[in-house]
Design a protein around this motif. Structure first.
Motif, PDB file in Angstrom:
ATOM      1  N   CYS A  86      26.084  42.105  48.426  1.00  0.00           N
ATOM      2  CA  CYS A  86      25.764  43.139  47.435  1.00  0.00           C
ATOM      3  C   CYS A  86      26.625  44.356  47.741  1.00  0.00           C
ATOM      4  CB  CYS A  86      24.281  43.500  47.560  1.00  0.00           C
ATOM      5  SG  CYS A  86      23.814  44.798  46.421  1.00  0.00           S
ATOM      6  N   TYR A  87      27.426  44.762  46.767  1.00  0.00           N
ATOM      7  CA  TYR A  87      28.207  45.999  46.931  1.00  0.00           C
ATOM      8  C   TYR A  87      27.392  47.141  46.340  1.00  0.00           C
ATOM      9  CZ  TYR A  87      32.464  43.255  47.854  1.00  0.00           C
ATOM     10  OH  TYR A  87      33.403  42.420  48.381  1.00  0.00           O
ATOM     11  N   GLN A  88      27.434  48.248  47.047  1.00  0.00           N
ATOM     12  CA  GLN A  88      26.774  49.440  46.490  1.00  0.00           C
ATOM     13  C   GLN A  88      27.851  50.305  45.860  1.00  0.00           C
ATOM     14  OE1 GLN A  88      24.763  51.069  49.883  1.00  0.00           O
ATOM     15  NE2 GLN A  88      23.201  49.472  49.843  1.00  0.00           N
ATOM     16  N   GLU A 111      23.642  48.588  42.392  1.00  0.00           N
ATOM     17  CA  GLU A 111      23.946  47.386  43.179  1.00  0.00           C
ATOM     18  C   GLU A 111      24.745  46.395  42.352  1.00  0.00           C
ATOM     19  OE1 GLU A 111      20.227  45.851  44.438  1.00  0.00           O
ATOM     20  OE2 GLU A 111      20.182  47.122  46.225  1.00  0.00           O
ATOM     21  N   PHE A 112      25.675  45.765  43.015  1.00  0.00           N
ATOM     22  CA  PHE A 112      26.419  44.694  42.330  1.00  0.00           C
ATOM     23  C   PHE A 112      26.462  43.476  43.249  1.00  0.00           C
ATOM     24  CE2 PHE A 112      30.126  42.180  41.358  1.00  0.00           C
ATOM     25  CZ  PHE A 112      29.948  41.997  40.000  1.00  0.00           C
ATOM     26  N   TRP A 113      25.895  42.391  42.760  1.00  0.00           N
ATOM     27  CA  TRP A 113      25.822  41.180  43.587  1.00  0.00           C
ATOM     28  C   TRP A 113      27.070  40.335  43.344  1.00  0.00           C
ATOM     29  CZ3 TRP A 113      22.320  40.415  47.404  1.00  0.00           C
ATOM     30  CH2 TRP A 113      21.272  41.327  47.442  1.00  0.00           C
ATOM     31  N   ASN A 160      38.792  35.916  37.582  1.00  0.00           N
ATOM     32  CA  ASN A 160      38.883  37.153  38.357  1.00  0.00           C
ATOM     33  C   ASN A 160      37.503  37.777  38.433  1.00  0.00           C
ATOM     34  OD1 ASN A 160      41.589  36.947  38.767  1.00  0.00           O
ATOM     35  ND2 ASN A 160      42.137  38.190  36.993  1.00  0.00           N
ATOM     36  N   GLY A 161      37.160  38.255  39.627  1.00  0.00           N
ATOM     37  CA  GLY A 161      35.867  38.917  39.790  1.00  0.00           C
ATOM     38  C   GLY A 161      34.721  37.959  40.071  1.00  0.00           C
ATOM     39  N   SER A 162      35.014  36.678  40.235  1.00  0.00           N
ATOM     40  CA  SER A 162      33.924  35.718  40.446  1.00  0.00           C
ATOM     41  C   SER A 162      33.425  35.693  41.893  1.00  0.00           C
ATOM     42  CB  SER A 162      34.354  34.312  40.000  1.00  0.00           C
ATOM     43  OG  SER A 162      35.508  33.913  40.696  1.00  0.00           O
ATOM     44  N   GLY A 163      34.146  36.380  42.801  1.00  0.00           N
ATOM     45  CA  GLY A 163      33.652  36.492  44.182  1.00  0.00           C
ATOM     46  C   GLY A 163      34.487  35.721  45.206  1.00  0.00           C
ATOM     47  N   LYS A 164      35.622  35.205  44.789  1.00  0.00           N
ATOM     48  CA  LYS A 164      36.437  34.364  45.684  1.00  0.00           C
ATOM     49  C   LYS A 164      36.908  35.149  46.918  1.00  0.00           C
ATOM     50  CE  LYS A 164      39.486  33.545  42.417  1.00  0.00           C
ATOM     51  NZ  LYS A 164      38.974  34.387  41.317  1.00  0.00           N
ATOM     52  N   SER A 165      37.482  36.316  46.679  1.00  0.00           N
ATOM     53  CA  SER A 165      38.011  37.099  47.811  1.00  0.00           C
ATOM     54  C   SER A 165      36.880  37.554  48.713  1.00  0.00           C
ATOM     55  CB  SER A 165      38.746  38.341  47.320  1.00  0.00           C
ATOM     56  OG  SER A 165      39.764  37.959  46.469  1.00  0.00           O
ATOM     57  N   THR A 166      35.771  37.911  48.115  1.00  0.00           N
ATOM     58  CA  THR A 166      34.624  38.353  48.916  1.00  0.00           C
ATOM     59  C   THR A 166      34.200  37.230  49.866  1.00  0.00           C
ATOM     60  OG1 THR A 166      33.935  39.791  47.118  1.00  0.00           O
ATOM     61  CG2 THR A 166      32.257  39.232  48.744  1.00  0.00           C
ATOM     62  N   LEU A 167      34.139  36.025  49.345  1.00  0.00           N
ATOM     63  CA  LEU A 167      33.740  34.889  50.176  1.00  0.00           C
ATOM     64  C   LEU A 167      34.745  34.671  51.315  1.00  0.00           C
ATOM     65  CD1 LEU A 167      31.836  32.523  50.703  1.00  0.00           C
ATOM     66  CD2 LEU A 167      33.187  31.156  49.097  1.00  0.00           C
TER      67      LEU A 167
HETATM   68  P1  ADP Z   1      37.716  37.490  42.925  1.00  0.00           P
HETATM   69  O1  ADP Z   1      38.411  37.334  44.244  1.00  0.00           O
HETATM   70  O2  ADP Z   1      37.094  36.221  42.447  1.00  0.00           O
HETATM   71  O3  ADP Z   1      38.585  38.116  41.885  1.00  0.00           O
HETATM   72  P2  ADP Z   1      36.191  39.528  44.279  1.00  0.00           P
HETATM   73  O4  ADP Z   1      35.523  38.852  45.425  1.00  0.00           O
HETATM   74  O5  ADP Z   1      37.405  40.348  44.583  1.00  0.00           O
HETATM   75  O6  ADP Z   1      36.478  38.480  43.140  1.00  0.00           O
HETATM   76  O7  ADP Z   1      35.156  40.496  43.575  1.00  0.00           O
HETATM   77  C1  ADP Z   1      33.924  40.040  43.085  1.00  0.00           C
HETATM   78  C2  ADP Z   1      33.248  41.207  42.388  1.00  0.00           C
HETATM   79  O8  ADP Z   1      32.895  42.179  43.348  1.00  0.00           O
HETATM   80  C3  ADP Z   1      34.127  41.896  41.364  1.00  0.00           C
HETATM   81  O9  ADP Z   1      33.355  42.214  40.237  1.00  0.00           O
HETATM   82  C4  ADP Z   1      34.569  43.150  42.059  1.00  0.00           C
HETATM   83  O10 ADP Z   1      34.771  44.205  41.139  1.00  0.00           O
HETATM   84  C5  ADP Z   1      33.413  43.441  42.990  1.00  0.00           C
HETATM   85  N1  ADP Z   1      33.859  44.119  44.200  1.00  0.00           N
HETATM   86  C6  ADP Z   1      34.751  43.653  45.086  1.00  0.00           C
HETATM   87  N2  ADP Z   1      34.907  44.533  46.100  1.00  0.00           N
HETATM   88  C7  ADP Z   1      34.079  45.578  45.844  1.00  0.00           C
HETATM   89  C8  ADP Z   1      33.777  46.797  46.541  1.00  0.00           C
HETATM   90  N3  ADP Z   1      34.331  47.124  47.688  1.00  0.00           N
HETATM   91  N4  ADP Z   1      32.866  47.627  45.973  1.00  0.00           N
HETATM   92  C9  ADP Z   1      32.292  47.300  44.812  1.00  0.00           C
HETATM   93  N5  ADP Z   1      32.509  46.155  44.110  1.00  0.00           N
HETATM   94  C10 ADP Z   1      33.410  45.307  44.627  1.00  0.00           C
END
Ligand code: ADP
Length: 443
Positions: free
Chosen positions: A27-29, A51-53, A74-81
């Motif tokens: 969850c990003y704040q 909050e953004f999950w 894009n934005g599906s959470g790949k990089s976050t994972l």
């Molecule tokens: P992907 O790699 O699939 O494009 P990300 O993992 O980069 O997706 O991001 C997933 C979601 O989380 C996106 O909607 C992005 O805007 C959001 N996000 C990523 N990093 C942050 C952050 N530091 N703060 C807030 N939201 C974020």
């Protein structure tokens, strides 16, 4: 929970999980104004953030030696994972475990100090990764050779272009003796010739048992390199399955989305002279020459020159679908050789052979040459290929019972061609399909 051990596991079998992710969420704040962050630190009840999950409970297991592709919009959470698995980001809840040394190519610049030179950064990375001085020095020639940055290695990385950065980052990451390699679209920043080289190296690492997790928008790369794939959508794991299943689902999901059209790669169109000294490597002077070629062989003969003719005229490598090209390669023999085979292969940017043949299959050319002979072999190809970047490999080998013959001079991915066309189809082969509507009553 992350356990990074600096050495390879002693008795890992193929089925050992090296990455286990259980119900991971993130969850990003997000704060509308920077000051809200400060207010929040004093607040007891009021919430100044929303909050953004980004991840909503992901389960994933990757086994030793497996290559798993991650696709999603894009934005599906790949990089976050990937960042969580690499240990750069804390999950909000859930558990994950990794076994072995992780080398990650994430955002450009992550883990590099801009003021340090490329070489200093490479050394710093190696020491962070737990490599000893000796191990680093043993790896250095490959890092220097692979990145091909020459003197730039001694300049601060803040002076690098993104392409140069990727070269350094990739060369370093693959040389850290990783057990797990994590790649986040980084290859897309490099030029196509370098990408080819990277994919070849990924193949090699895979054979060595390295587990690879990579995010890509290239469905071809998923099909070609992955054993398995997963698809994320809005922070959820929508599908895990064979590359084919996942790519199909991904394409269906993307069908209405924006299509990214890549600009053609510019190929240096400098004029090129046909007069050459056969004792030199003249191939490097040709505008289509790919400096990331992979060359090997015992050197009894050398491919010392080539030219590419398109409809009778010299070409710089920018060609059209359907063009007929002639590749004339000159070979100088330093020794008498018999049982000769000359070969040509055309591959896609990510290494799929679209066409290959050799003089043994065709059976026309003389199979014996004497020391001092200079011969020219002409390959005629009709480029019934759709738009894209293609690489032509040329080779001279000696026929041998062993499956792969004896390489005399093999030059893989020597020639880079960019094919353009009307974009009325996708894939590689120009099969010239027709679409007709047949209504009842038509004959
Ligand atoms: P992907 O790699 O699939 O494009 P990300 O993992 O980069 O997706 O991001 C997933 C979601 O989380 C996106 O909607 C992005 O805007 C959001 N996000 C990523 N990093 C942050 C952050 N530091 N703060 C807030 N939201 C974020």
């Amino acid at each position: 929970m992350s356990s990074n051990t600096p050495h390879k596991l002693a008795s890992s079998g193929e089925q050992d999980p090296v990455i286990t992710v259980e119900q991971v969420t993130k969850c990003y704040q997000t704060y509308r104004k920077p000051i809200h962050r400060l207010w929040q630190s004093f607040a007891t009840k009021k919430q100044y953030y929303s909050e953004f999950w980004a991840l909503k409970g992901i389960d994933l297991t990757v086994h030793r030696g497996e290559t798993v592709g991650i696709v999603g919009k894009n934005g599906s959470g790949k990089s976050t994972l990937l960042q969580i698995i690499a240990g750069i980001l804390q999950p909000t809840s859930g558990q994950f475990e990794t076994h072995g040394r992780i080398s990650a190519l994430l955002e450009l610049g992550a883990g590099f100090n801009p003021e340090f030179t490329g070489m200093e950064n490479a050394r710093l990375n190696a020491s962070i990764m737990g490599l000893s001085r000796e191990e680093f020095h043993a790896k250095l020639p490959d890092i220097v050779d692979f990145c091909g940055l020459g003197d730039f290695l001694h300049r601060p990385v803040k002076t690098y272009s993104s392409g140069m950065f990727v070269r350094l980052a990739f060369a370093v990451a693959i040389n850290m003796n990783p057990d797990i390699l994590i790649v986040d679209e980084a290859l897309a920043v490099g030029d196509v010739r370098f990408q080819r080289k990277c994919f070849r190296r990924l193949d090699q690492l895979k054979e060595e048992g390295v587990s690879i997790l990579f995010v890509t928008h290239s469905t071809d790369s998923v099909l070609q390199y992955c054993d398995r794939a997963i698809m994320l959508d809005e922070g959820e794991l929508k599908l895990t399955g064979s590359p084919k299943q996942v790519v199909q689902a991904y394409l269906e999901m993307m069908f209405d989305s924006d299509v990214e059209v890549k600009a053609p790669v510019e190929v240096n169109a400098d004029d090129y002279s046909v007069d050459f000294d056969p004792s030199e490597d003249n191939c490097v002077k040709h505008p289509t020459y790919n400096s990331n070629e992979h060359r090997w062989g015992d050197g009894r003969a050398k491919i010392c020159h080539y030219e590419v003719l398109q409809n009778g005229a010299h070409t710089n490598g920018l060609v059209q679908r359907g063009d007929e090209i002639r590749i004339r390669a000159s070979v100088l023999f330093n020794q008498d050789v018999d049982d000769l085979i000359y070969g040509v292969t055309v591959k896609t940017n990510d290494g799929n052979a679209v066409y290959g043949t050799n003089s043994r299959l065709v059976g026309q050319l003389p199979t014996r040459q004497a020391s001092g002979d200079l011969v020219s072999i002409e390959f005629t190809l009709t480029l019934n290929l759709l738009a894209g970047d293609y690489f032509v490999s040329l080779g001279v080998a000696q026929d041998h019972e062993s499956k792969d013959n004896i390489a005399i001079d093999r030059r893989y991915d020597l020639i880079h061609l960019h094919i353009s066309d009307t974009q009325d189809a996708f894939g590689y082969a120009a099969l010239d399909g027709q679409l007709n509507l047949i209504t009842e009553g038509d004959t």
